[in-house]
Design a protein around this motif. Structure first.
Motif, PDB file in Angstrom:
ATOM      1  N   PRO A   8      26.237  -6.353-116.666  1.00 34.27           N
ATOM      2  CA  PRO A   8      27.242  -6.880-117.567  1.00 34.27           C
ATOM      3  C   PRO A   8      28.484  -5.986-117.629  1.00 34.27           C
ATOM      4  O   PRO A   8      28.396  -4.769-117.498  1.00 34.27           O
ATOM      5  CB  PRO A   8      26.531  -6.879-118.928  1.00 34.27           C
ATOM      6  N   THR A   9      29.620  -6.648-117.854  1.00 39.05           N
ATOM      7  CA  THR A   9      30.871  -5.958-118.180  1.00 39.05           C
ATOM      8  C   THR A   9      31.433  -6.649-119.415  1.00 39.05           C
ATOM      9  O   THR A   9      31.483  -7.882-119.462  1.00 39.05           O
ATOM     10  CB  THR A   9      31.859  -6.037-117.000  1.00 39.05           C
ATOM     11  N   LEU A  10      31.796  -5.842-120.388  1.00 37.27           N
ATOM     12  CA  LEU A  10      32.350  -6.396-121.630  1.00 37.27           C
ATOM     13  C   LEU A  10      33.863  -6.247-121.601  1.00 37.27           C
ATOM     14  O   LEU A  10      34.383  -5.206-121.184  1.00 37.27           O
ATOM     15  CB  LEU A  10      31.744  -5.639-122.816  1.00 37.27           C
ATOM     16  N   LEU A  11      34.549  -7.288-122.018  1.00 36.19           N
ATOM     17  CA  LEU A  11      36.016  -7.274-122.017  1.00 36.19           C
ATOM     18  C   LEU A  11      36.532  -7.566-123.408  1.00 36.19           C
ATOM     19  O   LEU A  11      36.179  -8.600-124.001  1.00 36.19           O
ATOM     20  CB  LEU A  11      36.518  -8.392-121.108  1.00 36.19           C
ATOM     21  N   TYR A  64      28.629 -12.059-117.180  1.00 34.46           N
ATOM     22  CA  TYR A  64      27.172 -11.984-117.049  1.00 34.46           C
ATOM     23  C   TYR A  64      26.666 -12.954-115.988  1.00 34.46           C
ATOM     24  O   TYR A  64      27.433 -13.793-115.468  1.00 34.46           O
ATOM     25  CB  TYR A  64      26.523 -12.329-118.395  1.00 34.46           C
ATOM     26  N   SER A  65      25.376 -12.815-115.724  1.00 34.90           N
ATOM     27  CA  SER A  65      24.673 -13.852-114.956  1.00 34.90           C
ATOM     28  C   SER A  65      23.383 -14.133-115.743  1.00 34.90           C
ATOM     29  O   SER A  65      22.812 -13.215-116.347  1.00 34.90           O
ATOM     30  CB  SER A  65      24.380 -13.340-113.543  1.00 34.90           C
ATOM     31  N   PRO A  66      22.906 -15.381-115.731  1.00 40.38           N
ATOM     32  CA  PRO A  66      21.729 -15.706-116.555  1.00 40.38           C
ATOM     33  C   PRO A  66      20.443 -15.024-116.088  1.00 40.38           C
ATOM     34  O   PRO A  66      19.518 -14.840-116.874  1.00 40.38           O
ATOM     35  CB  PRO A  66      21.603 -17.237-116.432  1.00 40.38           C
ATOM     36  N   THR A  67      20.374 -14.610-114.813  1.00 39.73           N
ATOM     37  CA  THR A  67      19.147 -13.958-114.338  1.00 39.73           C
ATOM     38  C   THR A  67      19.162 -12.451-114.595  1.00 39.73           C
ATOM     39  O   THR A  67      18.122 -11.801-114.508  1.00 39.73           O
ATOM     40  CB  THR A  67      18.963 -14.174-112.817  1.00 39.73           C
ATOM     41  N   SER A  68      20.315 -11.886-114.871  1.00 37.48           N
ATOM     42  CA  SER A  68      20.454 -10.426-114.960  1.00 37.48           C
ATOM     43  C   SER A  68      19.796  -9.853-116.217  1.00 37.48           C
ATOM     44  O   SER A  68      20.175 -10.187-117.344  1.00 37.48           O
ATOM     45  CB  SER A  68      21.951 -10.076-114.958  1.00 37.48           C
ATOM     46  N   PRO A  69      18.796  -8.960-116.036  1.00 35.16           N
ATOM     47  CA  PRO A  69      18.121  -8.409-117.223  1.00 35.16           C
ATOM     48  C   PRO A  69      19.032  -7.522-118.072  1.00 35.16           C
ATOM     49  O   PRO A  69      18.939  -7.520-119.302  1.00 35.16           O
ATOM     50  CB  PRO A  69      16.957  -7.611-116.633  1.00 35.16           C
TER      51      PRO A  69
END
Ligand SMILES: N[C@@H](CCC(=O)N[C@@H](CS)C(=O)NCC(=O)O)C(=O)O
Length: 198
Positions: free
Chosen positions: A50-53, A5-10
């Motif tokens: 986001p990408t979930l692993l 993730y990134s903290p700014t990414s909605p």
């Protein structure tokens, strides 16, 4: 389970809030998508977050697929079982994601083009989608109680992203929408920690 993730990414904020709401244990790893990290590209050819692993190496993207994955994994905690209500929740999520897409396109147009190549007609077209959608949302806010669903998390991520990147440009005439996160955060206090922010 790990969320890149990134903290700014909605979109990232939406799935992080949803995973938290579903009581699913997860770790988070901050990635800078614009440096094309191999860790991300190896599991998601689109290079997006986001990408979930999962621990076994299974990767899930994009954010809407992750939301459905979290719903299944949590035993259906994220979307209503009633088909009509589920459809409404999914549509709300799609609408909010669509606004995020338009907002990102508006931000990226000047970031990735020389000043003389900026296409104002493209920006205006994206903004017209934002205007229509925000007016619709302001007039049609979802019922908000302790039973939240995927649409609520998309809406919360969107309104916080608007506050972060478009402050002063969207609030006029939309006080219900602007104030809605106050109500939402009463039922989901983790919003403050997980909303899009720098
Ligand atoms: N439709 C995708 C959109 C995700 C997206 O655009 N994420 C942005 C960050 S907010 C990104 O990764 N951008 C990098 C790029 O497009 O190369 C989703 O819902 O997950």
């Amino acid at each position: 389970m790990k969320i890149l993730y990134s903290p700014t990414s909605p979109y990232s904020s939406k799935v992080r809030m949803a995973a938290n709401y579903c009581d699913l244990a997860f770790t988070e790893e901050l990635v800078d998508v614009y440096s094309d990290p191999s860790q991300l590209l190896e599991v998601n050819p689109l290079g997006k977050i986001p990408t979930l692993l999962e621990e076994d190496g299974v990767a899930v993207y994009d954010s809407r697929a992750i939301m459905q994955y979290l719903d299944r994994k949590s035993g259906r905690k994220l979307f209503p079982r009633n088909p009509a209500k589920r459809s409404e929740a999914e549509k709300l999520e799609a609408l909010c994601d669509g606004v995020m897409d338009a907002l990102l396109a508006i931000r990226f147009e000047p970031m990735f083009h020389a000043p003389e190549k900026i296409e104002q007609a493209w920006i205006d077209r994206q903004w017209s989608k934002v205007v229509r959608a925000l007016d619709h949302l302001n007039a049609n806010l979802p019922r908000t109680s302790k039973n939240l669903h995927g649409g609520h998390f998309a809406l919360a991520a969107l309104v916080a992203y608007l506050g972060l990147r478009f402050e002063g440009e969207w609030e006029r005439g939309r006080s219900k929408l602007k104030n809605w996160p106050d109500k939402f955060s009463r039922f989901f206090p983790e919003f403050e920690k997980l909303k899009p922010q720098v």
